[in-house]
Scaffold this motif. Sequence first.
Motif, PDB file in Angstrom:
ATOM      1  N   GLN A  33     -26.941  65.686 -91.278  1.00 52.13           N
ATOM      2  CA  GLN A  33     -26.575  67.012 -91.759  1.00 52.13           C
ATOM      3  C   GLN A  33     -25.053  67.164 -91.774  1.00 52.13           C
ATOM      4  O   GLN A  33     -24.386  66.911 -90.766  1.00 52.13           O
TER       5      GLN A  33
ATOM      6  N   MET B 178     -37.557  64.052 -96.671  1.00 57.10           N
ATOM      7  CA  MET B 178     -36.576  63.908 -97.720  1.00 57.10           C
ATOM      8  C   MET B 178     -36.747  65.018 -98.750  1.00 57.10           C
ATOM      9  O   MET B 178     -37.864  65.358 -99.116  1.00 57.10           O
ATOM     10  N   SER B 179     -35.626  65.568 -99.220  1.00 57.50           N
ATOM     11  CA  SER B 179     -35.702  66.539-100.300  1.00 57.50           C
ATOM     12  C   SER B 179     -36.049  65.814-101.599  1.00 57.50           C
ATOM     13  O   SER B 179     -36.024  64.582-101.665  1.00 57.50           O
ATOM     14  N   THR B 180     -36.367  66.582-102.636  1.00 62.00           N
ATOM     15  CA  THR B 180     -36.790  65.983-103.898  1.00 62.00           C
ATOM     16  C   THR B 180     -35.881  66.438-105.042  1.00 62.00           C
ATOM     17  O   THR B 180     -35.098  67.382-104.917  1.00 62.00           O
ATOM     18  N   ILE B 181     -36.026  65.762-106.169  1.00 66.28           N
ATOM     19  CA  ILE B 181     -35.295  66.087-107.386  1.00 66.28           C
ATOM     20  C   ILE B 181     -36.242  65.834-108.552  1.00 66.28           C
ATOM     21  O   ILE B 181     -37.092  64.941-108.480  1.00 66.28           O
TER      22      ILE B 181
ATOM     23  N   LEU C 250     -25.501  62.977-100.943  1.00 66.03           N
ATOM     24  CA  LEU C 250     -26.646  63.903-100.903  1.00 66.03           C
ATOM     25  C   LEU C 250     -26.192  65.353-100.765  1.00 66.03           C
ATOM     26  O   LEU C 250     -26.855  66.269-101.263  1.00 66.03           O
ATOM     27  N   HIS C 251     -25.043  65.552-100.085  1.00 67.55           N
ATOM     28  CA  HIS C 251     -24.528  66.905 -99.899  1.00 67.55           C
ATOM     29  C   HIS C 251     -23.580  67.335-101.013  1.00 67.55           C
ATOM     30  O   HIS C 251     -23.337  68.542-101.183  1.00 67.55           O
TER      31      HIS C 251
ATOM     32  N   PRO D 133     -26.888  68.873-105.377  1.00 69.30           N
ATOM     33  CA  PRO D 133     -28.343  68.665-105.365  1.00 69.30           C
ATOM     34  C   PRO D 133     -28.829  67.858-106.559  1.00 69.30           C
ATOM     35  O   PRO D 133     -29.998  67.465-106.608  1.00 69.30           O
TER      36      PRO D 133
ATOM     37  N   SER E  70     -38.297  61.604-104.455  1.00 71.02           N
ATOM     38  CA  SER E  70     -37.444  61.817-103.293  1.00 71.02           C
ATOM     39  C   SER E  70     -35.996  61.541-103.655  1.00 71.02           C
ATOM     40  O   SER E  70     -35.705  60.679-104.492  1.00 71.02           O
ATOM     41  N   ARG E  71     -35.073  62.246-103.005  1.00 74.26           N
ATOM     42  CA  ARG E  71     -33.670  62.176-103.398  1.00 74.26           C
ATOM     43  C   ARG E  71     -32.921  60.962-102.861  1.00 74.26           C
ATOM     44  O   ARG E  71     -31.704  60.853-103.025  1.00 74.26           O
TER      45      ARG E  71
ATOM     46  N   THR F 134     -41.004  64.094-110.418  1.00 77.55           N
ATOM     47  CA  THR F 134     -40.367  64.545-109.179  1.00 77.55           C
ATOM     48  C   THR F 134     -40.367  63.404-108.175  1.00 77.55           C
ATOM     49  O   THR F 134     -41.419  62.811-107.894  1.00 77.55           O
TER      50      THR F 134
ATOM     51  N   GLU G 266     -31.203  61.896 -92.980  1.00 75.16           N
ATOM     52  CA  GLU G 266     -31.362  62.835 -91.863  1.00 75.16           C
ATOM     53  C   GLU G 266     -30.034  63.439 -91.415  1.00 75.16           C
ATOM     54  O   GLU G 266     -30.009  64.378 -90.615  1.00 75.16           O
TER      55      GLU G 266
END
Length: 290
Positions: free
Chosen positions: A280, A1-4, A252-253, A256, A17-18, A15, A278
């Motif tokens: 895309q 997972m990306s972060t913010i 999520l897309h 950011p 997880s997104r 910080t 997951e």
Amino acid sequence: MSTITIAQHSAQPLTVSRLGYGTMRLTGPDIWGEPADRSQALEILKTAVASGVNFLDTADYYGEDVTNRLIAEALHPYPADLVICTKVGATRRPDKSWVPFNTPDNLRTSIDNNLRTLRREQIQLVHLRLMGHGPVPLNEQLGAMFEMQREGKILHVGLSNVTRAELEAGLQQGPIATVENMYSYAQRTTVTLPHGANPGGEEVLDLCEKHGIPLIPFFSLVHGLPKAGDRLAELARQKGVTEAQLNIAWLLHRSPWLLPIPGTSSLAHLRENLKAAEIQLSAEDMAYLG
């Protein structure tokens, strides 16, 4: 997972997880009372955190106090990286209505209650939820929040259910760490619910991006799913995912600076929601969705 990162310019940024988890649906019917399946509710919280979710959204008026107590029972002592975000500014009546609870004394009572039930000495992030135009002006409500921040009861202050003008006013008064508004693929602007108007995320997103403020969409699955046959449904079919999963992926897309917190009272649905991270989406996919 990306972060913010929340409050990135402060001395104590957070910080996460997104993809977070909103606990509201762990309560009984009408967001009131104990969950129908308490053991599953506890397991959902444990599974979310074990799966990499480290941002939980709660409020002492969920239940009342049900979600806070569930969080403490399931997860205390808390992992070092877990951020628990709560809300103040509202309360519930015995008839299950939602009413303002936003005088400085009210807000202090709510913060002290959250500290007690969550078993914390400081709340890392607190959203002041605005409940329409009442007798307590925004600057007075926010002033009380910043006062408790100076006292150490609150680390970061956010706003919930805010219009663009209210966010601009809040930014003039002090550092706003996050904004929590209703937002989803289908519901982007103001919608009126039984307890009042809910400004949409699209109305404040560019302002949040400009100031580096994470925007946390709520009710993104409850009110956000378009009917079958539209573009979201068609793209979900093509990708072999559910519309709910694609809605989360779209958020999520979309930017950011979005931190979705889909909630559920089902362990199976939690696992489905987590898999949405997951998915895309190409620029062509996003253009198709609009």
